[in-house]
Design an enzyme around this catalytic site. Structure first.
Site, PDB file in Angstrom:
ATOM      1  N   ASP A  62       5.512  -2.514  35.317  1.00 16.48           N
ATOM      2  CA  ASP A  62       5.499  -1.315  34.496  1.00 16.48           C
ATOM      3  C   ASP A  62       4.648  -1.661  33.265  1.00 16.48           C
ATOM      4  O   ASP A  62       4.465  -2.840  32.940  1.00 16.48           O
ATOM      5  CB  ASP A  62       6.941  -0.972  34.102  1.00 16.48           C
ATOM      6  CG  ASP A  62       7.001   0.153  33.101  1.00 16.48           C
ATOM      7  OD1 ASP A  62       6.366   1.198  33.356  1.00 16.48           O
ATOM      8  OD2 ASP A  62       7.658  -0.007  32.051  1.00 16.48           O
ATOM      9  N   ASP A  96       4.415   0.461  29.808  1.00 15.21           N
ATOM     10  CA  ASP A  96       5.046   0.742  28.504  1.00 15.21           C
ATOM     11  C   ASP A  96       6.387   0.016  28.383  1.00 15.21           C
ATOM     12  O   ASP A  96       7.322   0.310  29.128  1.00 15.21           O
ATOM     13  CB  ASP A  96       5.300   2.257  28.347  1.00 15.21           C
ATOM     14  CG  ASP A  96       4.016   3.074  28.383  1.00 15.21           C
ATOM     15  OD1 ASP A  96       3.009   2.623  27.826  1.00 15.21           O
ATOM     16  OD2 ASP A  96       4.033   4.179  28.959  1.00 15.21           O
TER      17      ASP A  96
HETATM   18  C1  BG6 Z   1       6.173   5.941  30.928  1.00 16.48           C
HETATM   19  C2  BG6 Z   1       7.047   5.880  29.710  1.00 16.48           C
HETATM   20  O1  BG6 Z   1       5.527   4.719  31.097  1.00 16.48           O
HETATM   21  O2  BG6 Z   1       5.199   6.965  30.795  1.00 16.48           O
HETATM   22  C3  BG6 Z   1       7.656   7.234  29.432  1.00 16.48           C
HETATM   23  O3  BG6 Z   1       8.077   4.933  29.915  1.00 16.48           O
HETATM   24  C4  BG6 Z   1       6.555   8.282  29.316  1.00 16.48           C
HETATM   25  O4  BG6 Z   1       8.405   7.158  28.253  1.00 16.48           O
HETATM   26  C5  BG6 Z   1       5.720   8.281  30.587  1.00 16.48           C
HETATM   27  O5  BG6 Z   1       7.114   9.570  29.117  1.00 16.48           O
HETATM   28  C6  BG6 Z   1       4.567   9.276  30.534  1.00 16.48           C
HETATM   29  O6  BG6 Z   1       3.642   8.839  29.579  1.00 16.48           O
HETATM   30  P1  BG6 Z   1       2.377   9.623  29.088  1.00 16.48           P
HETATM   31  O7  BG6 Z   1       1.576   8.562  28.374  1.00 16.48           O
HETATM   32  O8  BG6 Z   1       1.675  10.153  30.295  1.00 16.48           O
HETATM   33  O9  BG6 Z   1       2.836  10.698  28.183  1.00 16.48           O
HETATM   34 MG    MG Z   2       8.572   1.158  30.674  1.00 18.48          MG
END
Ligand code: BG6
Ligand code: MG
Length: 211
Positions: A8, A10
């Protein structure tokens, strides 16, 4: 032991989970909606629009789809201002050293993220082109806990899911990994997951799991 490791992004490779939190917090404060770290943990791994739905569910108000799109854009613009400030310094030596170690020991490495900003983040932290496969929110139609992202990442690595380990900080991410047929290692909020095979106190512990 594992031929592939799917990370993963984030909250695992870098601390962009903090920027997500701050950007959602700013939006919630402006709208006068209660939002805190505990609610934030429920947003880990889920898509942008599902995250917004979770936040708005505490508002007692109905929003139209157009309003929701505007709010999601407002959050994303704020979030991307933080991402734009990132540099390769935001990739910790521990994470980079561990990734290099795993690669040297023969593992194929992939990203499996729900985010549509994954490419931008990898560029900012100097990992553009580093992974053997990157599957993100732009390529999937069902976010975690659906197994799609990890099935797709394993396929792109040319490996069977059972030969892959997924590293996650989201409970829904661990669920997605197990549903895909992969083993899972939980860190951060997902360290407590009973579905995870490994419970990591530090990213570098992957050297013992996979070395
Ligand atoms: C995930 C995060 O990696 O991405 C979530 O853990 C987030 O919190 C999701 O909502 C979508 O991210 P983005 O950058 O497309 O808004
Ligand atoms: Mg994550």
């Amino acid at each position: 032991k594992y031929q592939g490791i799917i990370f993963d992004l984030d909250g695992v490779i870098c601390h962009t989970d903090r920027y997500h939190y701050l950007a959602w917090k700013a939006l919630a404060d402006r709208l006068g909606i209660c939002f805190n770290e505990k609610i934030n943990n429920r947003l880990r791994g889920v898509s942008r629009m599902e995250s917004l739905e979770i936040i708005l569910s505490n508002s007692g108000q109905i929003y139209t789809d157009t309003e929701k799109d505007k709010l999601a854009n407002e959050k994303n613009e704020n979030y991307r201002r933080s991402l734009a400030q990132m540099t390769p310094e935001n990739l910790s030596p521990e994470v980079k050293g561990t990734l290099d170690f795993l690669r040297k020991s023969g593992c194929r490495l992939a990203i499996g993220s729900s985010s549509k900003n994954a490419g931008f983040i990898l560029e900012r932290i100097g990992l553009n082109g580093y992974f053997d496969a990157v599957v993100d929110g732009n390529q999937i139609s069902h976010a975690k806990p659906d197994p799609e992202v990890f099935r797709c990442a394993a396929r792109r690595l040319g490996l069977a899911p059972e030969n892959c380990l997924v590293v996650e900080d989201a409970l829904v991410g661990i669920e997605a990994a197990v549903r895909a047929g992969c083993d899972a290692a939980g860190m951060g909020d997902a360290r407590k997951s009973s579905l995870a095979k490994y419970h990591l106190a530090a990213f570098s512990e992957l050297k013992e799991v996979c070395g």
